[in-house]
Design a protein around this motif. Sequence first.
Motif, PDB file in Angstrom:
ATOM      1  N   SER A  38      47.359   8.477 -42.169  1.00  0.00           N
ATOM      2  CA  SER A  38      47.395   8.234 -40.718  1.00  0.00           C
ATOM      3  C   SER A  38      47.655   6.761 -40.424  1.00  0.00           C
ATOM      4  CB  SER A  38      46.095   8.699 -40.053  1.00  0.00           C
ATOM      5  OG  SER A  38      44.983   8.125 -40.693  1.00  0.00           O
ATOM      6  N   GLY A  39      47.102   5.865 -41.249  1.00  0.00           N
ATOM      7  CA  GLY A  39      47.318   4.435 -41.053  1.00  0.00           C
ATOM      8  C   GLY A  39      48.799   4.079 -41.197  1.00  0.00           C
ATOM      9  N   LEU A  42      50.730   5.437 -38.239  1.00  0.00           N
ATOM     10  CA  LEU A  42      50.509   4.603 -37.049  1.00  0.00           C
ATOM     11  C   LEU A  42      51.280   3.294 -37.152  1.00  0.00           C
ATOM     12  CD1 LEU A  42      46.700   5.257 -36.542  1.00  0.00           C
ATOM     13  CD2 LEU A  42      48.472   5.738 -34.851  1.00  0.00           C
ATOM     14  N   ARG A  43      51.192   2.652 -38.310  1.00  0.00           N
ATOM     15  CA  ARG A  43      51.899   1.376 -38.487  1.00  0.00           C
ATOM     16  C   ARG A  43      53.411   1.566 -38.338  1.00  0.00           C
ATOM     17  NH1 ARG A  43      47.454   0.393 -41.709  1.00  0.00           N
ATOM     18  NH2 ARG A  43      48.274   1.500 -43.503  1.00  0.00           N
ATOM     19  N   ILE A  60      44.745  -1.124 -33.181  1.00  0.00           N
ATOM     20  CA  ILE A  60      44.850  -1.264 -34.638  1.00  0.00           C
ATOM     21  C   ILE A  60      44.599  -2.714 -35.044  1.00  0.00           C
ATOM     22  CG2 ILE A  60      46.419  -1.093 -36.619  1.00  0.00           C
ATOM     23  CD1 ILE A  60      47.711   1.276 -35.204  1.00  0.00           C
ATOM     24  N   GLY A  63      41.063  -3.565 -35.101  1.00  0.00           N
ATOM     25  CA  GLY A  63      40.242  -2.802 -36.047  1.00  0.00           C
ATOM     26  C   GLY A  63      39.487  -1.649 -35.404  1.00  0.00           C
ATOM     27  N   GLY A  64      39.890  -1.263 -34.197  1.00  0.00           N
ATOM     28  CA  GLY A  64      39.239  -0.131 -33.523  1.00  0.00           C
ATOM     29  C   GLY A  64      39.854   1.188 -33.952  1.00  0.00           C
ATOM     30  N   LEU A  65      39.291   2.281 -33.461  1.00  0.00           N
ATOM     31  CA  LEU A  65      39.854   3.595 -33.780  1.00  0.00           C
ATOM     32  C   LEU A  65      40.778   4.042 -32.652  1.00  0.00           C
ATOM     33  CD1 LEU A  65      36.943   5.709 -35.330  1.00  0.00           C
ATOM     34  CD2 LEU A  65      38.880   4.672 -36.491  1.00  0.00           C
ATOM     35  N   VAL A  66      41.925   4.547 -33.042  1.00  0.00           N
ATOM     36  CA  VAL A  66      42.886   5.085 -32.084  1.00  0.00           C
ATOM     37  C   VAL A  66      42.288   6.364 -31.479  1.00  0.00           C
ATOM     38  CG1 VAL A  66      45.172   6.181 -32.023  1.00  0.00           C
ATOM     39  CG2 VAL A  66      44.827   4.067 -33.308  1.00  0.00           C
ATOM     40  N   ILE A  71      45.903  10.555 -32.238  1.00  0.00           N
ATOM     41  CA  ILE A  71      46.012  10.697 -33.685  1.00  0.00           C
ATOM     42  C   ILE A  71      46.222  12.161 -34.066  1.00  0.00           C
ATOM     43  CG2 ILE A  71      43.501  10.762 -34.124  1.00  0.00           C
ATOM     44  CD1 ILE A  71      45.587   8.677 -36.237  1.00  0.00           C
ATOM     45  N   GLY A 130      42.982   8.953 -44.613  1.00  0.00           N
ATOM     46  CA  GLY A 130      42.623   8.220 -43.390  1.00  0.00           C
ATOM     47  C   GLY A 130      42.402   9.116 -42.182  1.00  0.00           C
ATOM     48  N   PHE A 131      42.652  10.384 -42.343  1.00  0.00           N
ATOM     49  CA  PHE A 131      42.456  11.360 -41.272  1.00  0.00           C
ATOM     50  C   PHE A 131      41.899  12.647 -41.863  1.00  0.00           C
ATOM     51  CE2 PHE A 131      43.812  15.108 -39.000  1.00  0.00           C
ATOM     52  CZ  PHE A 131      43.396  14.815 -37.718  1.00  0.00           C
ATOM     53  N   ARG A 133      38.828  11.009 -39.424  1.00  0.00           N
ATOM     54  CA  ARG A 133      37.844   9.942 -39.631  1.00  0.00           C
ATOM     55  C   ARG A 133      36.546  10.251 -38.904  1.00  0.00           C
ATOM     56  NH1 ARG A 133      41.750   6.009 -40.755  1.00  0.00           N
ATOM     57  NH2 ARG A 133      41.235   3.872 -41.126  1.00  0.00           N
ATOM     58  N   GLN A 137      37.469  14.800 -34.948  1.00  0.00           N
ATOM     59  CA  GLN A 137      38.802  15.002 -35.532  1.00  0.00           C
ATOM     60  C   GLN A 137      38.762  16.121 -36.580  1.00  0.00           C
ATOM     61  OE1 GLN A 137      40.206  11.240 -37.122  1.00  0.00           O
ATOM     62  NE2 GLN A 137      40.540  10.351 -35.094  1.00  0.00           N
ATOM     63  N   ARG A 200      48.281  -7.519 -44.151  1.00  0.00           N
ATOM     64  CA  ARG A 200      48.094  -6.666 -42.983  1.00  0.00           C
ATOM     65  C   ARG A 200      47.270  -7.456 -41.972  1.00  0.00           C
ATOM     66  NH1 ARG A 200      46.163  -0.845 -45.044  1.00  0.00           N
ATOM     67  NH2 ARG A 200      44.764  -1.213 -43.323  1.00  0.00           N
ATOM     68  N   ARG A 211      35.353  -2.999 -39.051  1.00  0.00           N
ATOM     69  CA  ARG A 211      35.885  -1.705 -39.483  1.00  0.00           C
ATOM     70  C   ARG A 211      34.885  -0.967 -40.374  1.00  0.00           C
ATOM     71  NH1 ARG A 211      41.366  -2.574 -42.339  1.00  0.00           N
ATOM     72  NH2 ARG A 211      41.594  -0.345 -42.092  1.00  0.00           N
TER      73      ARG A 211
HETATM   74  P1  AMP Z   1      44.095   2.657 -42.428  1.00  0.00           P
HETATM   75  O1  AMP Z   1      45.407   2.258 -42.995  1.00  0.00           O
HETATM   76  O2  AMP Z   1      43.731   4.092 -42.745  1.00  0.00           O
HETATM   77  O3  AMP Z   1      42.991   1.704 -42.781  1.00  0.00           O
HETATM   78  O4  AMP Z   1      44.239   2.609 -40.819  1.00  0.00           O
HETATM   79  C1  AMP Z   1      44.579   1.432 -40.123  1.00  0.00           C
HETATM   80  C2  AMP Z   1      44.171   1.551 -38.661  1.00  0.00           C
HETATM   81  O5  AMP Z   1      44.836   2.679 -38.036  1.00  0.00           O
HETATM   82  C3  AMP Z   1      42.695   1.810 -38.417  1.00  0.00           C
HETATM   83  O6  AMP Z   1      41.936   0.613 -38.413  1.00  0.00           O
HETATM   84  C4  AMP Z   1      42.703   2.478 -37.057  1.00  0.00           C
HETATM   85  O7  AMP Z   1      42.911   1.526 -36.033  1.00  0.00           O
HETATM   86  C5  AMP Z   1      43.952   3.340 -37.126  1.00  0.00           C
HETATM   87  N1  AMP Z   1      43.671   4.702 -37.647  1.00  0.00           N
HETATM   88  C6  AMP Z   1      44.104   5.238 -38.825  1.00  0.00           C
HETATM   89  N2  AMP Z   1      43.675   6.521 -38.964  1.00  0.00           N
HETATM   90  C7  AMP Z   1      42.952   6.798 -37.858  1.00  0.00           C
HETATM   91  C8  AMP Z   1      42.226   7.951 -37.417  1.00  0.00           C
HETATM   92  N3  AMP Z   1      42.151   9.072 -38.164  1.00  0.00           N
HETATM   93  N4  AMP Z   1      41.608   7.891 -36.225  1.00  0.00           N
HETATM   94  C9  AMP Z   1      41.656   6.785 -35.462  1.00  0.00           C
HETATM   95  N5  AMP Z   1      42.299   5.655 -35.811  1.00  0.00           N
HETATM   96  C10 AMP Z   1      42.961   5.661 -37.008  1.00  0.00           C
END
Ligand code: AMP
Length: 257
Positions: A38-39, A42-43, A60, A63-66, A71, A130-131, A133, A137, A200, A211
Motif C-alpha cells: 500500500s505504501g 500510495l507513493r 504521508i 507520517g499519518g494514516l491515509v 486506501i 502495509g495493508f 493496518r 481496514q 524517503r 509512526r
Molecule cells: P509504508 O511504506 O507501508 O510504510 O507506508 C508509507 C505511508 O503510506 C504511511 O506512513 C501512511 O501514511 C501511508 N499508508 C500506507 N499503507 C496505509 C494503510 N493501510 N492505511 C493508511 N495509510 C497507509
Amino acid sequence: MRLKKVARVILVGAPGVGKGTQSERLLQRFPQLAHLSSGDLLRHNVKTRTPLGIKVESTIKAGGLVPDSFILSLIRNELFLRGWLMPTGPPGIMAFASAASPMDTPVDDRGAIGAAQLSDAPSASFLLDGFPRTAIQAGQLESFVPVNLVVSLKTPFDVVMKRIAGRWVHEPSGRVYNESFNKPQVAGRDDVTGEPLTKRPDDTEEVYRRRYKKFLETSTPLLAFYKERGVLWEVEGMSSDEITPQLFKEFERRFVE
Ligand code: AMP
C-alpha cells in the motif's frame, strides 16, 4: 518452490521492521506469490500526481494514516486490475474493474463491494504489505478477501530505529539499501541502474517515533482481529536474516506440504 495451496497473506510489522525485505525473499522463494504494497501504491500515486496522490501527500509526509476509504478503494482497484478478484453478478459491478482511478470506484458506507469471486488456485496467491493496518481496514478487506495467514514481524524498537536512519531507496524500482547491512556497491547509487538513491521523506527520527506510536495503537486491535480468526502467526528476530528461515518453514508447512 511451488505452492500447493493458495496463500493470501498479510505481513504486519512496525515501519522499518523489514516487511519489504521479507516480502522480496518470499517472492523469490515462492514465485507464484504476487506482491502488493500500500505504501508503494500510495507513493506512486503521489509521484504521478493522481487526484488521490495529491490528496494524501501531506498525510504521508507527516507520517499519518491515509483515510480508510481512500486506501480501501486503492487496494480494491488494484486487486481487480491484477485479476485476483473477479466481479460477478450484475454488469454494473464490472465498473470496478474499469474505473479510471481509485477515486472513481463506488464504495458503500461499510466499504463493502458487490459479489466478487476469488480464485482458489495456488497461482492466485498474493502478499499484501502495509495493508490492512487497522481493524476497520481488516474487517472491510475480509468482506471480499478472506486472508489465510497473517504474519506478525517483531524486532525491538531501538534496532529498527537505527535501521531507519540508515535506509536509502531507489525510488523508480523500490529497491531498498541500508548503510549498515545492505550497502549499495557504489555509495549513494542503485546497483542495477547506477541512478542516485534518495531518502524517503518520512525516514526521520521524529516522524519515525510518531509512526511507531501510531503502529502500536492500530496494530493491537488488528492482530486481535486475526487472532480471533485463527490465522495469526508471530515471528521474532533481531534482524531480517533471523526471521527469514522461520518464515520459509511456516510457509512450507501451510502452503506446500
Ligand atoms: P509504508 O511504506 O507501508 O510504510 O507506508 C508509507 C505511508 O503510506 C504511511 O506512513 C501512511 O501514511 C501511508 N499508508 C500506507 N499503507 C496505509 C494503510 N493501510 N492505511 C493508511 N495509510 C497507509
